[in-house]
Scaffold this active site. Structure first.
Site, PDB file in Angstrom:
ATOM      1  N   GLU A   1       0.832  -1.213   0.000  1.00 29.23           N
ATOM      2  CA  GLU A   1       0.000   0.000   0.000  1.00 29.23           C
ATOM      3  C   GLU A   1       0.869   1.267   0.000  1.00 29.23           C
ATOM      4  O   GLU A   1       0.381   2.349   0.296  1.00 29.23           O
ATOM      5  CB  GLU A   1      -0.962  -0.010   1.197  1.00 29.23           C
ATOM      6  CG  GLU A   1      -2.076  -1.032   1.026  1.00 29.23           C
ATOM      7  CD  GLU A   1      -3.098  -1.023   2.156  1.00 29.23           C
ATOM      8  OE1 GLU A   1      -4.218  -1.507   1.912  1.00 29.23           O
ATOM      9  OE2 GLU A   1      -2.798  -0.553   3.265  1.00 29.23           O
TER      10      GLU A   1
ATOM     11  N   GLY B   1      -7.660 -18.450   4.818  1.00 27.94           N
ATOM     12  CA  GLY B   1      -8.723 -18.164   5.785  1.00 27.94           C
ATOM     13  C   GLY B   1      -8.690 -19.164   6.929  1.00 27.94           C
ATOM     14  O   GLY B   1      -7.615 -19.583   7.385  1.00 27.94           O
TER      15      GLY B   1
ATOM     16  N   THR C   1     -11.797  -8.291   8.715  1.00 25.07           N
ATOM     17  CA  THR C   1     -10.836  -7.240   8.362  1.00 25.07           C
ATOM     18  C   THR C   1      -9.614  -7.330   9.282  1.00 25.07           C
ATOM     19  O   THR C   1      -9.771  -7.354  10.509  1.00 25.07           O
ATOM     20  CB  THR C   1     -11.457  -5.832   8.516  1.00 25.07           C
ATOM     21  OG1 THR C   1     -12.739  -5.837   7.925  1.00 25.07           O
ATOM     22  CG2 THR C   1     -10.585  -4.766   7.879  1.00 25.07           C
TER      23      THR C   1
ATOM     24  N   ASP D   1      -3.491  -9.411   8.384  1.00 23.32           N
ATOM     25  CA  ASP D   1      -2.469  -8.551   9.011  1.00 23.32           C
ATOM     26  C   ASP D   1      -2.045  -9.133  10.360  1.00 23.32           C
ATOM     27  O   ASP D   1      -0.867  -9.103  10.707  1.00 23.32           O
ATOM     28  CB  ASP D   1      -3.022  -7.128   9.206  1.00 23.32           C
ATOM     29  CG  ASP D   1      -3.363  -6.481   7.876  1.00 23.32           C
ATOM     30  OD1 ASP D   1      -2.683  -6.791   6.880  1.00 23.32           O
ATOM     31  OD2 ASP D   1      -4.314  -5.690   7.838  1.00 23.32           O
TER      32      ASP D   1
END
Ligand code: RIB
Length: 297
Positions: A141, A215, A240, A244
């Site tokens: 990002e 997941g 969310t 991370d």
């Protein structure tokens, strides 16, 4: 006692989260159920995840000189992350992520804002903290040129790097070859390995360093053979930041010299706990919480 040094070079965003029972189709308006702003950004999330697990974490990044910037900086500092190397960029907006949350799943649009001011020059000016780190975490990002230079400098100083290739984009092959570990999901891995610049042999090298997140199913690693390190099933409230948390926890474990397989088991547990609360950072567990969870399961 603080653990070894983790440096995160990456994004800091304010997440603007809308919860809705119905996700609108193009051209449609629907009524949502709630809205909140909460600190996020892949870089900042990974830094907070590692700090909550007891690591000594420094973040290199940028925020804007707006109200979000002040709040984001304060949040990192409250979470125990060293913020001395975060620049407040004049006349810039802080990065934001517009997140739609429905039935525990999300879709995200990121507007980088000040994150794009984390330039290669800023990375070069901070070579010393790169050299001093025990492990470095990077995502996509911030400008790719800055990610590339960070990996080059880390490699020059023999500092291992975990590259989380999200959001996925086309990457120079040197970047993939120099990273120590790469943590894509299945789609991101497919896209990485399709990189036309890689020879067949290089593509295999890149695959070997992948830790593929799947997941709640767990992660795939490729040491001697492909192996699934199973995940943990929990009731997901908000996914969310799960990736991370995985990356932050992986860095903490690897920096302590834990073997890859065990480090992945630990990171799977931390990621599972993180989805049980709303917001990217709110559910991130402490070391004690992860240890207790693993013992219970
Ligand atoms: O990985 C989750 C993060 O992606 C969110 O916090 C959002 O800011 C985006 O960067």
């Amino acid at each position: 006692m603080k653990e070894r040094k983790i440096l995160v070079i990456g994004s800091i965003n304010m997440d603007l989260v809308t919860q809705t029972n119905i996700v609108p189709k193009v051209g449609e308006t629907v009524l949502g159920t709630s809205f909140f702003t909460i600190p996020g950004g892949k870089g900042a999330n990974q830094a907070v995840a590692a700090s909550k697990l007891g690591a000594d974490v420094t973040m290199l990044g940028c925020v804007g000189d707006d109200a979000f910037g002040q709040e984001l900086m304060q949040n990192l500092s409250d979470q125990g992350v060293t913020t001395n190397y975060i620049k407040t960029v004049p006349n810039a907006s802080s990065g934001i992520a517009s997140i739609t949350l429905s039935e525990g799943d999300n879709s995200i649009i990121v507007v980088p804002g000040a994150n794009h001011e984390l330039t290669p020059d800023m990375v070069r000016e901070n070579e010393k903290i790169i050299a001093d780190a025990n492990i470095i975490l990077l995502q996509l990002e911030i400008p790719i040129e800055s990610v590339k230079l960070s990996i080059e400098l880390a490699s020059k100083h023999s500092v291992p790097v975990i590259l989380n290739p999200a959001p996925i984009q086309s990457l120079p092959k040197e970047l993939l070859l120099q990273a120590t570990y790469i943590t894509p999901n299945e789609h991101e891995q497919e896209s990485l390995l399709l990189n036309g610049e890689l020879t067949e042999e290089e593509s295999e090298q890149v695959k070997q360093k992948c830790i593929v997140t799947q997941g709640s199913q767990g992660v795939l690693i490729y040491q001697k053979k492909e192996e699934l390190i199973p995940g943990y099933k929990v009731k997901a409230v908000d996914s969310t930041g799960a990736g991370d948390t995985f990356n932050g926890a992986l860095a903490v474990s690897l920096s302590k010299g834990v073997a890859l397989k065990e480090a992945c088991q630990f990171a799977n547990a931390a990621a599972a706990l993180s989805v049980t609360k709303l917001g990217a950072q709110s559910g991130m567990p402490t070391l004690e919480e992860v240890e207790k969870f693993i013992a219970q399961v």
